[in-house]
Every structure is written in structure tokens, then in C-alpha cells.
Design an enzyme around this catalytic site. Structure first.
Site, PDB file in Angstrom:
ATOM      1  N   ASP A 193       3.959   0.149  11.821  1.00 51.16           N
ATOM      2  CA  ASP A 193       2.698  -0.436  11.371  1.00 51.16           C
ATOM      3  C   ASP A 193       2.492  -1.863  11.847  1.00 51.16           C
ATOM      4  OD1 ASP A 193       1.952   1.874  10.107  1.00 51.16           O
ATOM      5  OD2 ASP A 193       2.529   1.233   8.102  1.00 51.16           O
TER       6      ASP A 193
ATOM      7  N   LYS B  48       0.821  -1.206   0.000  1.00 48.88           N
ATOM      8  CA  LYS B  48       0.000   0.000   0.000  1.00 48.88           C
ATOM      9  C   LYS B  48       0.862   1.266   0.000  1.00 48.88           C
ATOM     10  CE  LYS B  48      -2.997   2.557   3.232  1.00 48.88           C
ATOM     11  NZ  LYS B  48      -2.036   3.450   3.888  1.00 48.88           N
TER      12      LYS B  48
ATOM     13  N   ASP C 269      -6.057   7.761   9.176  1.00 50.01           N
ATOM     14  CA  ASP C 269      -6.253   7.118  10.463  1.00 50.01           C
ATOM     15  C   ASP C 269      -6.329   8.127  11.595  1.00 50.01           C
ATOM     16  OD1 ASP C 269      -6.125   4.580   9.377  1.00 50.01           O
ATOM     17  OD2 ASP C 269      -3.940   4.497   9.540  1.00 50.01           O
TER      18      ASP C 269
END
Length: 440
Positions: A324, A22, A121
Site C-alpha cells: 500500500d 483502516k 479498488d
């Protein structure tokens, strides 16, 4: 708001392949704005964030063709320059985190670009200072539009100004900041030196793509990049790396469910310290060519440091551990033997999802917004099913992993957050033996 209904306790087996990365996709797709020629990109993850970025490029005037699943061609020949100054464009950018990556290319191409505060986010403050200061260092003038609540960068040649190379020492090794400055610098006049540059594999991939387009970049893979500006770039073809965050997520799922799976075509050499961090949690991994085999374990025991002190897992710039994956590792640790301190340095709200894990029966002490101590159950106590809401992409996948191992049926709502980063995750995991139902 869509939901996942997860029946926990199912063993996993078989093989799975990670999607394209991504974070790399958002960078290299934005880079197509730097040339009028055709650029073809393969292994594109068809996830929500990437789809929204492609739609944004189409609004600008980029011609996009989906040649087959995961393969797209882009041609940015006839762009709508007036549109990038419109209120509609600024509003769309503000809702899409990945839109920050179009600023550098637009500034290089047209000499002006808005920089709205990006969405994405809800994991705490995300600075854009590095991006903006880098553009200013290249000669852009900075103003603020109060009505649009966005910064405006301008270096138009018609005003006697254009981007000029310069030396800059970044105040943080920002991945997106480095990529944005890099894309602006390749069409600047003269030489740009970026010190303390991020050197993640995805930044290296962007560099390789730009070099294939005719850019002059030296120092790829290091924290010192030298860019000699060129007059124009041409088209190319590019393949996106596998997503290292998916690879780590699948390792965590196998461990939590005491299952054996094979993760195929992981680009092992680009995983950095990730396999070793899972091994420190006691998980047995075996590299088989470019695949990873995770064997079933009834128990996985966390290492201690050599002096006997508690293991600490913390994020750090590459080649350190990516932030992440800390949410996934935290969940995996809830069923380990031993204890671990998870230190999330970058984002102050990313650990707040642990209250949901505590409700499920996990033993976690949240020390402060950045640190949590996890005391593992060693599978003696199974997590209980729960009803949860996904606050962000990475917490969402961590909660999904917890639910897959829990006793009973769990519900996770706001799964649009998970869809932003994971393509067809329910279908792919069900093929391994999971029991996940999507409710729209």
C-alpha cells in the site's frame, strides 16, 4: 463526482496525527458478529469504507452507537439470519471490499454465508481462494449460486454438520484470508492450525481482541497460529492502531515539499521496515518518543546496494514492505537524487497511474505491469500541474502528494476513492499549510 483543486508549491509545517488503521478497523468491526455481548471499539477511522461496513452490520441487525468521534459500541444480539441469505445483502456485499471480512464470523455464528466477489479498488485481480479454501478446510460445503454470482458456504448443525478445526497450510500469507479463517476458527470444534499465516500488526491486533473476548489463540505475531475452539465469546473493549499507510503518506508529503513536520503518536514499534525504506530514499527521519520528525531537505539521495547496483523497493509479506505504500514511495522518488526500481508484486494494475506522473514531467519507465524505474529530478525540475482521476485509494493519495509539490493548480477527480481510506484529508493537510479545495 467530487474533486480536489490543489494549488501546489506550499510548504508544510506543524504536526499531524494519523487516523486509526483502516485495514484493522474492517477486521475488528466484523469480529463483533462473533458475540451477542457489547463490544466497544475506539480510534475508529470514520472513512467511507468503514462507514459502509457499519451500515452493512446495521442491516444485519447489529445495534450500533457512536459514543463520540471515533468510538463506537456494537451489540450483535438479535441478528436477521434470513437477511444474510437475501439478494439485497449479497448485492450490498459485492459493492464493498470490506464485506469479505463478515464471511468468517457469519459462518461461525450461523453455519452459512454467501461469499460474493468483493468490490473496491480497480488494481487488478484480487483472489479470494485462500478465504474460501480455509472455510472448506473447516468443514463448510461450497456451492455457487449462478443467479447471484456468489459462492455459498454451508455447515449448519441442523444438517449434522458444523465447523471442525483442522490443519491448513495457506497458499499465500493473505492478511484478510488469515483474519477471516481465524474468526471462523475461534468458534469451531477442536484445534485449528494455520501455517503461513499473515502476521501483520493488524492481524495481531485482531488476535488480541479475540483473546480478550475469550478465544484461545497461540502463536500471535508468528506465521503459525494455533486456535483451540471455544463455545462462545463475550464482549470487550479494543483500540485500533494508528494507520501505518497514513504515516508513510505524511513522510512522503514532507519530503516532496521539502518541509518539516512532526507525525504524532505513530506506534513506532508497529511500523516495521517502513521508516528504513524511506531512509533508503535519502529522507531524514528522527524518532522522538512515539513521534516521527521529518526535517526539511533540499536534496535527498537514494542509496544504492553495496555492489553499486540500483536500489529496488518491492512489497513483501510482513515484516516486509506493505504494497500500500509503494505508490507513495514511487512519487517521492520522482524528486530524489538517483534512481530506483519499484517492484509491485501483488497487483498487476496498481502502477498504471504513472502515466499521469509522466504527463506532469516525472521521469518514469514502466517496464511491465509490476515494475517501474524512476529517475529522480533532484528538485531541479518541478512537476507540472495536471488534471487527473484517482483510480484507487493509494494511487489517489500519491497523485495528491504529486499535485501538492507541482507548479500551478491541479485537479483530481473521483476523490471518493481517496475518501475511502483517508478521513478529512483536505482539512487536515490544509492545517499544515497545504492549499486544497474540495468541489462536490
Amino acid at each position: 463526482m467530487s474533486s480536489f483543486v490543489i494549488e501546489g508549491g506550499h510548504k508544510l509545517s506543524g504536526s499531524i496525527e494519523p487516523q486509526g488503521a483502516k485495514n484493522e478497523a474492517l477486521e475488528v468491526i466484523s469480529a463483533v458478529l462473533l458475540t451477542e455481548d457489547e463490544v466497544t471499539i475506539s480510534n475508529v477511522p470514520e472513512i467511507l469504507d468503514v462507514k459502509n461496513l457499519i451500515l452493512l452490520l446495521e442491516d444485519i441487525g447489529v445495534q450500533v452507537q457512536r459514543l463520540e468521534k471515533g468510538v463506537f459500541s456494537f451489540r450483535a444480539a438479535d441478528l436477521k439470519e434470513d437477511y444474510i441469505d437475501s439478494e439485497e445483502f449479497v448485492r450490498k456485499c459485492a459493492r464493498l471490499r470490506g464485506s469479505v471480512m463478515v464471511v468468517g464470523p457469519l459462518l461461525a455464528r450461523f453455519g452459512h454465508a454467501f461469499f460474493p466477489k468483493p468490490g473496491g479498488d480497480k488494481i487488478g485481480r484480487r483472489r479470494v481462494d485462500t478465504h474460501i479454501q480455509g472455510m472448506v478446510n473447516l468443514g463448510a460445503r461450497l456451492t455457487y449460486d449462478q443467479g447471484l454470482r456468489a459462492f455459498y458456504l454451508d455447515c449448519r448443525k441442523s444438517e449434522g454438520r458444523h465447523l471442525k478445526g483442522s490443519y491448513m497450510l495457506l497458499d499465500e500469507a493473505s492478511v484478510t484470508g488469515t483474519a477471516n479463517i481465524l474468526m471462523a476458527a475461534v468458534l469451531s470444534e477442536g484445534t485449528t492450525t494455520i501455517y503461513n499465516a499473515a502476521c501483520e500488526p493488524y492481524v495481531q491486533q485482531l488476535c488480541r481482541m479475540l483473546i480478550a473476548m475469550g478465544a484461545d489463540i497461540q502463536g500471535v505475531g508468528s506465521n503459525l497460529l494455533t486456535i483451540n475452539g471455544v463455545d462462545r465469546l463475550h464482549g470487550t473493549t479494543h483500540r485500533i492502531l494508528p494507520d501505518m499507510i497514513e504515516v508513510g503518506s505524511f513522510i512522503g508529503m514532507a519530503a516532496m515539499n521539502r518541509s518539516s513536520i512532526t507525525i504524532r503518536n505513530v506506534s513506532y514499534g508497529n511500523l516495521g521496515i517502513i521508516p528504513e525504506c524511506f531512509r533508503r530514499l535519502g529522507i531524514r527521519l528522527e524518532q522522538r518518543g512515539d513521534d516521527i520528525f521529518v526535517s526539511a531537505q533540499d536534496c535527498y539521495e537514494i542509496e544504492s546496494f553495496l555492489d553499486g547496483s540500483i536500489l529496488t523497493l518491492s512489497d513483501a509479506p510482513w515484516p516486509g514492505l506493505t504494497p500500500d505504500l509503494l505508490s507513495v514511495m514511487l512519487v517521492v522518488a520522482t524528486q530524489c537524487k538517483g534512481s530506483v526500481l519499484i517492484h509491485q508484486k501483488m497487483f498487476e494494475s496498481r502502477l498504471f497511474f504513472v502515466d499521469k506522473l509522466i504527463d506532469m514531467g516525472a521521469q518514469i519507465i514502466l517496464c511491465d505491469p509490476h515494475r517501474a524505474v524512476v529517475i529522480g529530478h533532484d528538485h531541479r525540475i518541478t512537476l507540472k500541474a495536471g488534471t487527473m482521476l484517482s483510480p484507487d485509494i493509494r494511487a489517489g493519495i500519491a497523485l495528491l502528494i504529486a499535485a501538492m509539490s507541482a507548479r500551478g493548480t491541479s485537479v483530481i477527480s473521483n476523490i471518493e476513492q481517496i475518501d475511502r481510506g483517508y478521513e478529512d484529508i483536505d482539512l487536515r493537510l490544509n492545517a499544515l499549510g497545504a492549499c486544497i479545495k474540495r468541489l462536490d
